[in-house]
Write a protein that holds these residues in place. Structure first.
Motif, PDB file in Angstrom:
ATOM      1  N   THR A  33       0.869  -1.142  -0.183  1.00 50.12           N
ATOM      2  CA  THR A  33       0.475   0.044  -0.060  1.00 50.12           C
ATOM      3  C   THR A  33       0.977   1.406   0.155  1.00 50.12           C
ATOM      4  N   PHE A  34       2.501   1.548   0.607  1.00 46.78           N
ATOM      5  CA  PHE A  34       3.152   2.060   0.792  1.00 46.78           C
ATOM      6  C   PHE A  34       3.364   2.569  -0.765  1.00 46.78           C
ATOM      7  N   MET A  35       4.326   1.591  -1.170  1.00 40.86           N
ATOM      8  CA  MET A  35       4.580   1.615  -2.571  1.00 40.86           C
ATOM      9  C   MET A  35       3.690   2.498  -3.408  1.00 40.86           C
ATOM     10  N   GLU A  36       2.621   1.667  -3.688  1.00 43.38           N
ATOM     11  CA  GLU A  36       1.530   2.175  -4.234  1.00 43.38           C
ATOM     12  C   GLU A  36       0.997   3.715  -4.083  1.00 43.38           C
ATOM     13  N   SER A  37       0.926   4.158  -2.898  1.00 42.93           N
ATOM     14  CA  SER A  37       0.371   5.242  -2.739  1.00 42.93           C
ATOM     15  C   SER A  37       1.576   6.233  -3.257  1.00 42.93           C
ATOM     16  N   HIS A  38       3.087   6.345  -3.642  1.00 44.04           N
ATOM     17  CA  HIS A  38       3.770   7.033  -3.545  1.00 44.04           C
ATOM     18  C   HIS A  38       4.250   6.827  -4.787  1.00 44.04           C
ATOM     19  N   LEU A  39       3.570   5.598  -5.748  1.00 42.97           N
ATOM     20  CA  LEU A  39       5.056   5.649  -7.068  1.00 42.97           C
ATOM     21  C   LEU A  39       3.739   5.200  -8.236  1.00 42.97           C
ATOM     22  N   LYS A  40       2.601   5.808  -7.654  1.00 40.38           N
ATOM     23  CA  LYS A  40       1.476   4.914  -9.149  1.00 40.38           C
ATOM     24  C   LYS A  40       1.582   5.546 -10.042  1.00 40.38           C
ATOM     25  N   ASN A  41       2.055   6.934  -9.763  1.00 39.84           N
ATOM     26  CA  ASN A  41       1.692   8.297 -10.243  1.00 39.84           C
ATOM     27  C   ASN A  41       2.789   7.976 -12.075  1.00 39.84           C
ATOM     28  N   SER A  42       3.638   7.305 -11.356  1.00 43.63           N
ATOM     29  CA  SER A  42       5.532   7.091 -12.498  1.00 43.63           C
ATOM     30  C   SER A  42       4.853   5.908 -13.004  1.00 43.63           C
ATOM     31  N   THR A  43       3.411   5.471 -13.033  1.00 42.76           N
ATOM     32  CA  THR A  43       3.368   4.230 -13.803  1.00 42.76           C
ATOM     33  C   THR A  43       2.948   4.726 -15.280  1.00 42.76           C
ATOM     34  N   ARG A  44       3.429   3.590 -16.294  1.00 41.55           N
ATOM     35  CA  ARG A  44       2.651   4.115 -17.219  1.00 41.55           C
ATOM     36  C   ARG A  44       1.328   4.219 -17.234  1.00 41.55           C
ATOM     37  N   ASN A  45       0.055   3.120 -16.771  1.00 46.26           N
ATOM     38  CA  ASN A  45      -0.903   3.316 -16.560  1.00 46.26           C
ATOM     39  C   ASN A  45      -1.134   3.319 -15.217  1.00 46.26           C
ATOM     40  N   PRO A  46      -2.161   4.430 -15.127  1.00 48.19           N
ATOM     41  CA  PRO A  46      -1.703   4.508 -13.164  1.00 48.19           C
ATOM     42  C   PRO A  46      -2.299   3.785 -12.443  1.00 48.19           C
ATOM     43  N   SER A  47      -3.724   3.186 -13.364  1.00 46.77           N
ATOM     44  CA  SER A  47      -5.105   2.679 -13.293  1.00 46.77           C
ATOM     45  C   SER A  47      -5.322   0.967 -13.357  1.00 46.77           C
ATOM     46  N   GLU A  48      -3.859   1.136 -13.580  1.00 49.67           N
ATOM     47  CA  GLU A  48      -4.077  -0.517 -14.440  1.00 49.67           C
ATOM     48  C   GLU A  48      -2.643  -1.392 -13.475  1.00 49.67           C
ATOM     49  N   ASP A  49      -1.602  -0.906 -13.231  1.00 41.52           N
ATOM     50  CA  ASP A  49      -0.243  -0.802 -13.175  1.00 41.52           C
ATOM     51  C   ASP A  49      -0.213  -1.196 -11.810  1.00 41.52           C
ATOM     52  N   LYS A  50       0.738  -2.199 -11.841  1.00 37.66           N
ATOM     53  CA  LYS A  50       0.898  -2.766 -10.256  1.00 37.66           C
ATOM     54  C   LYS A  50       1.979  -2.252  -9.685  1.00 37.66           C
ATOM     55  N   ILE A  51       2.494  -1.328  -8.653  1.00 34.27           N
ATOM     56  CA  ILE A  51       4.027  -1.380  -8.232  1.00 34.27           C
ATOM     57  C   ILE A  51       4.076  -2.368  -7.530  1.00 34.27           C
ATOM     58  N   LEU A  52       4.028  -3.439  -6.588  1.00 34.82           N
ATOM     59  CA  LEU A  52       4.433  -4.393  -6.397  1.00 34.82           C
ATOM     60  C   LEU A  52       3.628  -5.105  -5.572  1.00 34.82           C
ATOM     61  N   THR A  53       3.229  -6.222  -5.565  1.00 34.69           N
ATOM     62  CA  THR A  53       2.615  -6.972  -5.669  1.00 34.69           C
ATOM     63  C   THR A  53       3.554  -8.411  -4.300  1.00 34.69           C
ATOM     64  N   LYS A  54       2.134  -8.950  -3.430  1.00 38.03           N
ATOM     65  CA  LYS A  54       2.777 -10.132  -2.534  1.00 38.03           C
ATOM     66  C   LYS A  54       3.751 -10.865  -3.178  1.00 38.03           C
ATOM     67  N   THR A  55       3.110 -11.433  -4.106  1.00 37.33           N
ATOM     68  CA  THR A  55       4.082 -12.319  -5.487  1.00 37.33           C
ATOM     69  C   THR A  55       5.355 -12.370  -5.291  1.00 37.33           C
ATOM     70  N   MET A  56       5.838 -10.435  -5.923  1.00 40.60           N
ATOM     71  CA  MET A  56       7.153 -10.047  -5.765  1.00 40.60           C
ATOM     72  C   MET A  56       7.656 -10.009  -5.206  1.00 40.60           C
ATOM     73  N   ILE A  57       7.434  -9.818  -3.892  1.00 38.69           N
ATOM     74  CA  ILE A  57       8.314  -9.390  -3.188  1.00 38.69           C
ATOM     75  C   ILE A  57       8.361 -10.945  -2.390  1.00 38.69           C
ATOM     76  N   ASN A  58       7.514 -11.384  -2.913  1.00 41.67           N
ATOM     77  CA  ASN A  58       8.228 -13.461  -1.828  1.00 41.67           C
ATOM     78  C   ASN A  58       9.532 -13.568  -2.936  1.00 41.67           C
ATOM     79  N   ASN A  59       9.421 -13.270  -4.269  1.00 42.20           N
ATOM     80  CA  ASN A  59      10.263 -13.792  -5.523  1.00 42.20           C
ATOM     81  C   ASN A  59      11.832 -12.980  -4.965  1.00 42.20           C
ATOM     82  N   TYR A  60      11.279 -11.915  -4.694  1.00 42.66           N
ATOM     83  CA  TYR A  60      12.461 -11.151  -3.995  1.00 42.66           C
ATOM     84  C   TYR A  60      13.366 -11.744  -2.513  1.00 42.66           C
ATOM     85  N   ALA A  61      12.584 -12.497  -2.139  1.00 43.94           N
ATOM     86  CA  ALA A  61      13.170 -12.697  -1.053  1.00 43.94           C
ATOM     87  C   ALA A  61      13.743 -13.982  -1.574  1.00 43.94           C
TER      88      ALA A  61
END
Length: 217
Positions: free
Chosen positions: A39-67
């Motif tokens: 939620t924090f990442m979405e709220s701060h970086l959403k407007n920098s995406t190509r399609n703010p209404s659709e693009d995801k900044i970060l998901t649980k799956t992404m975080i798990n994959n990074y770890a």
């Protein structure tokens, strides 16, 4: 270009001003659950995406994959610290141009030396220094874009009028793409150099330990 040059260039430059930078001081000093991190990442970086209404900044799956790929230290009791969030911001900007393995090679020394340390020189210090430089480079980037745009305007002067606008825009995109391509190659070569340097140090360390063990015999 036959389209309104001032409007197009102004729109491009304005988009650079809208790029969001997260200051270290904006990140909560308390540990966060995964949902709070996304939620924090979405709220701060959403407007920098190509399609703010659709693009995801970060998901649980992404975080798990990074770890899983050793880009991110594991959470403590399912909570992520401020330093975890700082690393996730680095990963967010890298993932558009670098492979997971390259990001791991780049961040491993940072995590090893500065993550969860009692020293005053820590991950937050590194983050603030680097992103301070990034913010200063926006004006330099704008000047470079303006120069490339003006050069593109002068191309294909003899092209058919119905094709000239597209071809000039194509020239502009090609110049920007070549710039990104060359910088990506440079980054990859530097990461390879860092990896080779660490491999050499590991081999030297292993030889020293081998020599020490033989001396004990």
């Amino acid at each position: 270009m036959t389209i309104n040059t001032e409007d197009l260039l102004g729109s491009i430059l304005a988009s650079l001003d809208r790029i969001a930078y997260i200051k270290a001081e904006d990140i909560p000093n308390i540990d966060l659950y995964m949902d709070q991190v996304t939620t924090f990442m979405e709220s701060h970086l959403k407007n920098s995406t190509r399609n703010p209404s659709e693009d995801k900044i970060l998901t649980k799956t992404m975080i798990n994959n990074y770890a899983k790929n050793d880009l991110l230290p594991p959470p403590v009791k399912k909570k992520y610290s401020k330093e975890h969030v700082l690393l996730l911001i680095f990963i967010y900007y890298y993932k558009g141009i670098l492979s997971i393995s390259d990001i791991q090679q780049l961040l491993d020394p940072i995590t090893t030396q500065f993550f969860n340390t009692d020293s005053d020189f820590n991950l937050e210090t590194v983050y603030e220094e680097v992103f301070g430089l990034e913010r200063e480079q926006v004006d330099v980037l704008k000047a470079d874009i303006i120069e490339k745009f003006k050069i593109a305007e002068q191309t294909f002067q003899d092209a058919p009028s119905e094709s000239q606008e597209f071809l000039q825009m194509f020239s502009f995109i090609c110049m920007l793409s070549f710039d990104v391509y060359m910088k990506k190659l440079l980054i990859e070569k530097m990461i390879d150099g860092l990896a080779n340097g660490r491999d050499k140090e590991e081999r030297k360390k292993a030889k020293r330990q081998e020599g020490s063990s033989q001396g004990d015999d």
